[in-house]
Design a protein around this motif. Sequence first.
Motif, mmCIF file in Angstrom:
data_model
loop_
_atom_site.group_PDB
_atom_site.id
_atom_site.type_symbol
_atom_site.label_atom_id
_atom_site.label_comp_id
_atom_site.label_asym_id
_atom_site.label_seq_id
_atom_site.Cartn_x
_atom_site.Cartn_y
_atom_site.Cartn_z
ATOM 1 N N LYS A 164 1.114 -15.691 -5.200
ATOM 2 C CA LYS A 164 -0.135 -15.074 -4.711
ATOM 3 C C LYS A 164 -0.316 -15.337 -3.214
ATOM 4 C CE LYS A 164 -3.960 -15.214 -7.301
ATOM 5 N NZ LYS A 164 -4.942 -15.758 -8.273
ATOM 6 N N ARG A 185 2.030 -15.921 -1.070
ATOM 7 C CA ARG A 185 3.059 -15.161 -0.350
ATOM 8 C C ARG A 185 2.651 -13.697 -0.225
ATOM 9 N NH1 ARG A 185 7.748 -12.266 -1.838
ATOM 10 N NH2 ARG A 185 9.258 -12.249 -0.113
ATOM 11 N N LYS A 186 2.131 -13.164 -1.324
ATOM 12 C CA LYS A 186 1.715 -11.756 -1.324
ATOM 13 C C LYS A 186 0.601 -11.556 -0.289
ATOM 14 C CE LYS A 186 -0.267 -8.242 -4.456
ATOM 15 N NZ LYS A 186 -0.319 -7.286 -3.426
ATOM 16 N N ASP A 224 1.000 -8.987 2.642
ATOM 17 C CA ASP A 224 0.110 -7.810 2.629
ATOM 18 C C ASP A 224 -0.760 -7.767 3.886
ATOM 19 O OD1 ASP A 224 1.172 -7.159 0.233
ATOM 20 O OD2 ASP A 224 -0.611 -7.599 -0.972
#
Length: 309
Positions: free
Chosen positions: A131, A133-134, A138
């Motif tokens: 999460k 990393r995302k 993003d």
Amino acid sequence: MNPITWEEFYLRNAAPSDLESRKKEIQSFCQKFEPSDLRVVLITSGGTTVPLEHNTVRFVDNFSAGTRGSASAEYFLKAGYAVIFMHRYKSLEPFSRHFSGNELLDSIQVLKDDSLQVDPAKAPVLLPILKDRKEALDSGRLLMVNFTTLTEYLWILRASAEAMACLNSRAMLYLAAAVSDFYVPPEKMPEHKIQSTGGPPEISLQLVPKMLRPLVADWVPKAFVISFKLETDPSLLVSKSQEALKNYRHKVVIANELHSRKSRVTLVTPNSHHEIVLSKEELDAGVEIEERIINDLVEQHTSAMTTLN
Ligand code: PAZ
């Protein structure tokens, strides 16, 4: 013997062939954040190599694995910074650093119908890392830049610092890489692999000029610059850090001793110094010293920003 000047170093040691395209990437990353309030940190991480031949078979290296840099990158991202992660090729990277060997593959199970499933026992560990990393990817707040040799490192460091100048006091440089103090100048380097038939080679290493001087004074003068000092004799740590602050006029030196570097560091500023120490219980519970270091630096950066702008 005196080292050559930093200007001479760049004249005599050719830039990497792809420097221009890398420079553009770093510049557009910085420009993206120029109109915002976001702070940007350049983290250097891992060790540099010093080639002994132009067609390099052998090189001098050092111990740094990039643990400090990659862990710090995650805590800076958590603190809301955008991160330029300038790291040694194949050294530890944020997020993937948590998995070594086949750990990640082992956490995925192949089911009877050939579909894949994350091992439910491993999911609680994987989820927060994926999460975070995302979120970093993003939001476009993480730029990965790699280097291998000392020369490559120094060219990219200069390009990155110059690109960050537009961010004024919102720029931070966190120079955790273990950068060689010595190198073989190109004119002293043999073209081809050194042959053992020639007997034991005499390799004469020269001093690398101190790039912290132009970095602080010229390349990114309004940034909050932090360097690291590694020693194996702990009695030298504070005095050598204070000497560095006096010589280069940056903001903080983080002093660490080789064997205790994961549990004890000293943050040295021009007027004071204090230690951050993790207890055995904290280490056993998985607390990372980088979390404490970054909390401390973010506070120092906040108060410095009011005077630097
Ligand atoms: O990369 P790593 O986690 O294995 O080691 C970190 C470190 C000891 C290289 C870093 O904390 C440091 O002190 N860097 C500067 C080294 C120097 O004095 O050149």
